[in-house]
Motif scaffolding. Structure first.
Motif, PDB file in Angstrom:
ATOM      1  N   PHE A 124       0.828  -1.207   0.000  1.00  0.00           N
ATOM      2  CA  PHE A 124       0.000   0.000   0.000  1.00  0.00           C
ATOM      3  C   PHE A 124       0.864   1.260   0.000  1.00  0.00           C
ATOM      4  O   PHE A 124       0.660   2.162  -0.812  1.00  0.00           O
ATOM      5  N   LEU A 128       1.247   4.031  -2.917  1.00  0.00           N
ATOM      6  CA  LEU A 128       0.853   5.404  -2.590  1.00  0.00           C
ATOM      7  C   LEU A 128       1.989   6.381  -2.907  1.00  0.00           C
ATOM      8  O   LEU A 128       1.761   7.421  -3.539  1.00  0.00           O
ATOM      9  N   TRP A 143      -3.267   2.381  -4.980  1.00  0.00           N
ATOM     10  CA  TRP A 143      -3.442   2.418  -3.536  1.00  0.00           C
ATOM     11  C   TRP A 143      -4.926   2.325  -3.181  1.00  0.00           C
ATOM     12  O   TRP A 143      -5.268   1.885  -2.080  1.00  0.00           O
ATOM     13  N   VAL A 144      -5.806   2.696  -4.104  1.00  0.00           N
ATOM     14  CA  VAL A 144      -7.246   2.664  -3.815  1.00  0.00           C
ATOM     15  C   VAL A 144      -7.736   1.238  -3.541  1.00  0.00           C
ATOM     16  O   VAL A 144      -8.300   0.984  -2.471  1.00  0.00           O
ATOM     17  N   LEU A 147      -6.197  -0.264  -0.364  1.00  0.00           N
ATOM     18  CA  LEU A 147      -6.556   0.421   0.873  1.00  0.00           C
ATOM     19  C   LEU A 147      -7.248  -0.513   1.868  1.00  0.00           C
ATOM     20  O   LEU A 147      -7.159  -0.317   3.073  1.00  0.00           O
TER      21      LEU A 147
END
Length: 183
Positions: A124, A128, A143-144, A147
């Motif tokens: 992650f 990001l 990263w979405v 998450l």
């Protein structure tokens, strides 16, 4: 006796926390299912109407929501005994031996989940910081969908800690009969 009473208090606290957190995960999983259903329904409607076509992002985002659904539901699935378990051996063991096996297996599971959570956190944070994007038309930042990995593992860890606490209490001779009676 004070030690056992303290363990019972910790067990009660862990059970309350795990019930709350697994419930939150379950509700987030339900929201993911609803969003998936809405996206698929809108996409189906778009294909059925004249002069419209399929929405290009739906399959990708339904996949991301499936990841959220899966990870957010881990703890509640464990709590409600929804995971596949092989209980053939445990059912044949005496209570103390079964409790010891549950304790050991839960410790191993905690270790595995900690390692997976650590790697998920690295994944992650790298996506990001690097700005890595999906190789799709939407170019979604990766990263979405990632998450939901760490929180899902964290919720499962809380549930495993509560299970470990119950396993410890089952191992103590003076609490085995009390726990079997529901106290």
């Amino acid at each position: 006796m004070h030690f056992i009473r303290a363990l019972r208090r910790i067990d009660t606290l862990l059970d309350r926390v795990s019930r709350l957190t697994s419930g939150i995960g379950r509700e987030l999983a339900v929201i993911a299912i609803i969003l998936m259903m809405l996206l698929v329904s809108v996409n189906t409607l778009a294909r059925a109407l004249p002069f419209t076509s399929s929405l290009f992002f739906v399959e990708e985002y339904v996949g991301y929501l499936f990841v959220a659904l899966s990870f957010m539901g881990l703890a509640d699935t464990f709590r409600t005994k929804g995971h596949i378990r092989v209980e053939l051996l445990i059912q044949r063991l005496p209570n103390q031996a079964a409790a010891l096996l549950e304790f050991v297996v839960t410790l191993v599971a905690i270790g595995i989940i900690v390692i997976l959570a650590w790697h998920a956190m690295e994944l992650f944070t790298k996506s990001l910081s690097s700005g890595e994007r999906a190789q799709t038309m939407t170019r979604t930042p990766l990263w979405v969908p990632r998450l939901f990995l760490v929180p899902g593992y964290a919720l499962l860890l809380i549930e495993l800690m509560a299970h470990l606490s119950r396993s410890i209490l089952r191992l103590l001779p003076s609490t085995t009969t009390t726990l079997a009676k529901g106290g």
